[in-house]
Design a protein around this motif. Structure first.
Motif, PDB file in Angstrom:
ATOM      1  N   VAL A  62       0.718  -1.110   0.137  1.00 25.95           N
ATOM      2  CA  VAL A  62       0.315  -0.019   0.196  1.00 25.95           C
ATOM      3  C   VAL A  62       1.125   1.352   0.462  1.00 25.95           C
ATOM      4  O   VAL A  62       1.970   1.710   0.637  1.00 25.95           O
ATOM      5  CB  VAL A  62      -1.101   0.357   0.808  1.00 25.95           C
ATOM      6  CG1 VAL A  62      -1.555   1.106   1.290  1.00 25.95           C
ATOM      7  CG2 VAL A  62      -1.967  -1.106   1.530  1.00 25.95           C
ATOM      8  N   SER A  63       0.736   2.418  -0.441  1.00 22.76           N
ATOM      9  CA  SER A  63       1.430   3.603  -0.497  1.00 22.76           C
ATOM     10  C   SER A  63       1.480   3.680   0.630  1.00 22.76           C
ATOM     11  O   SER A  63       0.500   4.387   1.118  1.00 22.76           O
ATOM     12  CB  SER A  63       0.296   4.387  -2.136  1.00 22.76           C
ATOM     13  OG  SER A  63       1.341   5.556  -1.994  1.00 22.76           O
ATOM     14  N   GLY A  64       2.829   4.413   1.000  1.00 25.60           N
ATOM     15  CA  GLY A  64       2.933   5.389   1.966  1.00 25.60           C
ATOM     16  C   GLY A  64       2.666   4.250   3.220  1.00 25.60           C
ATOM     17  O   GLY A  64       3.271   4.615   4.085  1.00 25.60           O
ATOM     18  N   ASP A 122     -14.913   0.519   6.299  1.00 29.72           N
ATOM     19  CA  ASP A 122     -14.742   1.947   5.742  1.00 29.72           C
ATOM     20  C   ASP A 122     -14.164   3.149   7.372  1.00 29.72           C
ATOM     21  O   ASP A 122     -15.150   4.228   7.592  1.00 29.72           O
ATOM     22  CB  ASP A 122     -15.379   2.640   4.844  1.00 29.72           C
ATOM     23  CG  ASP A 122     -16.334   2.290   3.805  1.00 29.72           C
ATOM     24  OD1 ASP A 122     -14.924   1.563   2.994  1.00 29.72           O
ATOM     25  OD2 ASP A 122     -16.935   2.303   3.549  1.00 29.72           O
ATOM     26  N   LYS A 138      -5.245  10.315   5.394  1.00 25.50           N
ATOM     27  CA  LYS A 138      -4.886  10.110   4.387  1.00 25.50           C
ATOM     28  C   LYS A 138      -4.534   8.284   4.356  1.00 25.50           C
ATOM     29  O   LYS A 138      -5.034   7.466   3.257  1.00 25.50           O
ATOM     30  CB  LYS A 138      -4.126  10.939   3.375  1.00 25.50           C
ATOM     31  CG  LYS A 138      -4.140  12.279   3.079  1.00 25.50           C
ATOM     32  CD  LYS A 138      -3.468  13.119   2.298  1.00 25.50           C
ATOM     33  CE  LYS A 138      -4.554  14.629   2.375  1.00 25.50           C
ATOM     34  NZ  LYS A 138      -2.781  15.394   1.430  1.00 25.50           N
ATOM     35  N   THR A 139      -3.586   8.363   5.108  1.00 26.45           N
ATOM     36  CA  THR A 139      -3.432   6.434   5.061  1.00 26.45           C
ATOM     37  C   THR A 139      -3.712   5.628   4.939  1.00 26.45           C
ATOM     38  O   THR A 139      -4.639   4.812   4.328  1.00 26.45           O
ATOM     39  CB  THR A 139      -1.672   6.053   5.644  1.00 26.45           C
ATOM     40  OG1 THR A 139      -0.725   7.269   5.429  1.00 26.45           O
ATOM     41  CG2 THR A 139      -1.335   4.931   5.178  1.00 26.45           C
ATOM     42  N   GLU A 171      -7.343   6.265   4.576  1.00 20.86           N
ATOM     43  CA  GLU A 171      -7.959   5.746   3.715  1.00 20.86           C
ATOM     44  C   GLU A 171      -7.652   5.236   2.291  1.00 20.86           C
ATOM     45  O   GLU A 171      -8.510   4.121   1.406  1.00 20.86           O
ATOM     46  CB  GLU A 171      -8.438   7.334   2.606  1.00 20.86           C
ATOM     47  CG  GLU A 171      -9.712   7.830   4.210  1.00 20.86           C
ATOM     48  CD  GLU A 171      -9.451   9.359   3.304  1.00 20.86           C
ATOM     49  OE1 GLU A 171      -8.684   9.980   2.679  1.00 20.86           O
ATOM     50  OE2 GLU A 171     -10.413  10.660   3.860  1.00 20.86           O
ATOM     51  N   ARG A 172      -6.286   5.192   2.312  1.00 18.24           N
ATOM     52  CA  ARG A 172      -5.402   4.095   1.285  1.00 18.24           C
ATOM     53  C   ARG A 172      -5.474   2.871   2.065  1.00 18.24           C
ATOM     54  O   ARG A 172      -5.310   2.275   1.159  1.00 18.24           O
ATOM     55  CB  ARG A 172      -4.450   4.730   0.548  1.00 18.24           C
ATOM     56  CG  ARG A 172      -3.695   6.026   0.106  1.00 18.24           C
ATOM     57  CD  ARG A 172      -2.733   6.087  -0.427  1.00 18.24           C
ATOM     58  NE  ARG A 172      -1.498   6.197   0.945  1.00 18.24           N
ATOM     59  CZ  ARG A 172      -1.326   7.419   1.403  1.00 18.24           C
ATOM     60  NH1 ARG A 172      -1.606   8.413   0.713  1.00 18.24           N
ATOM     61  NH2 ARG A 172       0.098   7.679   2.260  1.00 18.24           N
ATOM     62  N   LEU A 173      -5.440   2.645   3.197  1.00 22.20           N
ATOM     63  CA  LEU A 173      -5.712   0.972   3.691  1.00 22.20           C
ATOM     64  C   LEU A 173      -7.319   0.745   3.311  1.00 22.20           C
ATOM     65  O   LEU A 173      -6.766  -0.312   2.687  1.00 22.20           O
ATOM     66  CB  LEU A 173      -6.080   1.452   4.733  1.00 22.20           C
ATOM     67  CG  LEU A 173      -3.923   1.089   5.498  1.00 22.20           C
ATOM     68  CD1 LEU A 173      -4.225   1.517   6.677  1.00 22.20           C
ATOM     69  CD2 LEU A 173      -3.459   0.225   5.464  1.00 22.20           C
ATOM     70  N   VAL A 224      -8.855   1.633   1.016  1.00 20.08           N
ATOM     71  CA  VAL A 224      -9.493   0.933  -0.078  1.00 20.08           C
ATOM     72  C   VAL A 224      -8.567   0.147  -0.960  1.00 20.08           C
ATOM     73  O   VAL A 224      -8.895  -0.245  -2.473  1.00 20.08           O
ATOM     74  CB  VAL A 224      -8.647   3.148  -1.621  1.00 20.08           C
ATOM     75  CG1 VAL A 224      -8.983   2.548  -3.179  1.00 20.08           C
ATOM     76  CG2 VAL A 224      -9.784   4.479  -1.011  1.00 20.08           C
ATOM     77  N   GLU A 225      -7.139   0.211  -1.396  1.00 17.33           N
ATOM     78  CA  GLU A 225      -6.579  -0.805  -1.610  1.00 17.33           C
ATOM     79  C   GLU A 225      -6.521  -1.811  -0.537  1.00 17.33           C
ATOM     80  O   GLU A 225      -5.969  -3.190  -1.444  1.00 17.33           O
ATOM     81  CB  GLU A 225      -4.947   0.085  -1.577  1.00 17.33           C
ATOM     82  CG  GLU A 225      -5.048   0.983  -2.392  1.00 17.33           C
ATOM     83  CD  GLU A 225      -3.369   1.479  -1.988  1.00 17.33           C
ATOM     84  OE1 GLU A 225      -2.614   0.782  -1.968  1.00 17.33           O
ATOM     85  OE2 GLU A 225      -3.250   2.639  -2.230  1.00 17.33           O
ATOM     86  N   ARG A 278      -9.316  -3.181   0.417  1.00 19.97           N
ATOM     87  CA  ARG A 278     -10.648  -4.335   1.170  1.00 19.97           C
ATOM     88  C   ARG A 278     -11.301  -4.718  -0.517  1.00 19.97           C
ATOM     89  O   ARG A 278     -11.498  -6.091   0.178  1.00 19.97           O
ATOM     90  CB  ARG A 278     -11.513  -2.571  -0.070  1.00 19.97           C
ATOM     91  CG  ARG A 278     -13.246  -3.311  -0.208  1.00 19.97           C
ATOM     92  CD  ARG A 278     -14.340  -2.357   0.040  1.00 19.97           C
ATOM     93  NE  ARG A 278     -14.537  -1.381   0.845  1.00 19.97           N
ATOM     94  CZ  ARG A 278     -13.792  -0.322   0.547  1.00 19.97           C
ATOM     95  NH1 ARG A 278     -13.067   0.261  -0.812  1.00 19.97           N
ATOM     96  NH2 ARG A 278     -14.360   0.893   1.154  1.00 19.97           N
TER      97      ARG A 278
END
Length: 207
Positions: free
Chosen positions: A78-80, A104, A118-119, A121-123, A125-126, A128
């Motif tokens: 995951v990015s970041g 969520d 932000k991290t 939220e990325r977790l 999304v990526e 799920r």
């Protein structure tokens, strides 16, 4: 590539381990989900490993089961999210993390040290789709009531409290947060520092 180690557990101070494999000492880092299941120092242990190489370091991570290692490998994609943050995220039980992603639940994820909005939220999304069919193995609780009963000398209890606080600080929590979290669950007799850590984390992370 080092994929698995079998040896004698020499030292454990979360999140760090030292394992003797035929006279060679391997230093590893492990998530709390692995620490909860480790034997006492001096006992044999088998760990599945992930070797991470970056520009400035080489690190070895150990996991009690292949499922934990797989979750770790998914997280660092995951990015970041780097290895250190992934270890911190795995402070919560795998099923709790999966539930946060599916629900969520950003507010729960940002309670993990280093994880910002932000991290988180990325977790969600990526991760799920990756966790959609994830089979979560629940680690048995030492005591569902949260009270661990075993007679221990006061000095041992104090050592366990200190170890638990040190572990939480190593995971990224502030010293005041660690002390407060441990103090809430240290009432009663204590068996292991790992139990104190688990109960303290429950108070700070999703139950």
């Amino acid at each position: 590539m080092i994929g698995r180690l079998t040896g004698t557990l020499l030292e454990k101070q979360a999140p760090h381990l030292l394992i003797d494999v035929q006279g060679v000492g391997y230093e590893l880092q492990s998530p709390m989900t692995t620490f909860y299941q480790l034997p006492a120092a001096g006992k044999q242990v088998v760990l599945h490993t992930h070797f991470s190489v970056s520009e400035n370091s080489q690190q070895l991570f150990g996991f009690i089961g292949t499922q934990d290692r797989e979750l770790f490998r998914l997280l660092i994609k995951v990015s970041g999210v780097g290895p250190k943050m992934a270890i911190g995220i795995m402070s919560m039980e795998a099923n709790d993390f999966a539930r946060c992603v599916m629900d969520d639940n950003v507010s729960a994820l940002v309670k993990v040290p280093g994880v910002g909005k932000k991290t988180a939220e990325r977790l969600i999304v990526e991760m799920r789709d990756k966790l959609k069919d994830w089979s979560i193995e629940k680690t048995p609780d030492s005591n569902e009531s949260g009270i661990i009963k075993l007679d221990e000398p006061a000095s041992n209890v104090n050592d366990m409290i200190a170890e638990a606080e040190s572990a939480l600080i190593a995971l990224g929590y502030k010293p005041t947060e660690a002390t407060k979290a441990v103090s809430k669950v240290k009432n009663g007799d204590v068996q292991r520092s790992e139990d104190l850590i688990r109960l303290a984390l429950r108070g700070m992370l999703p139950a």
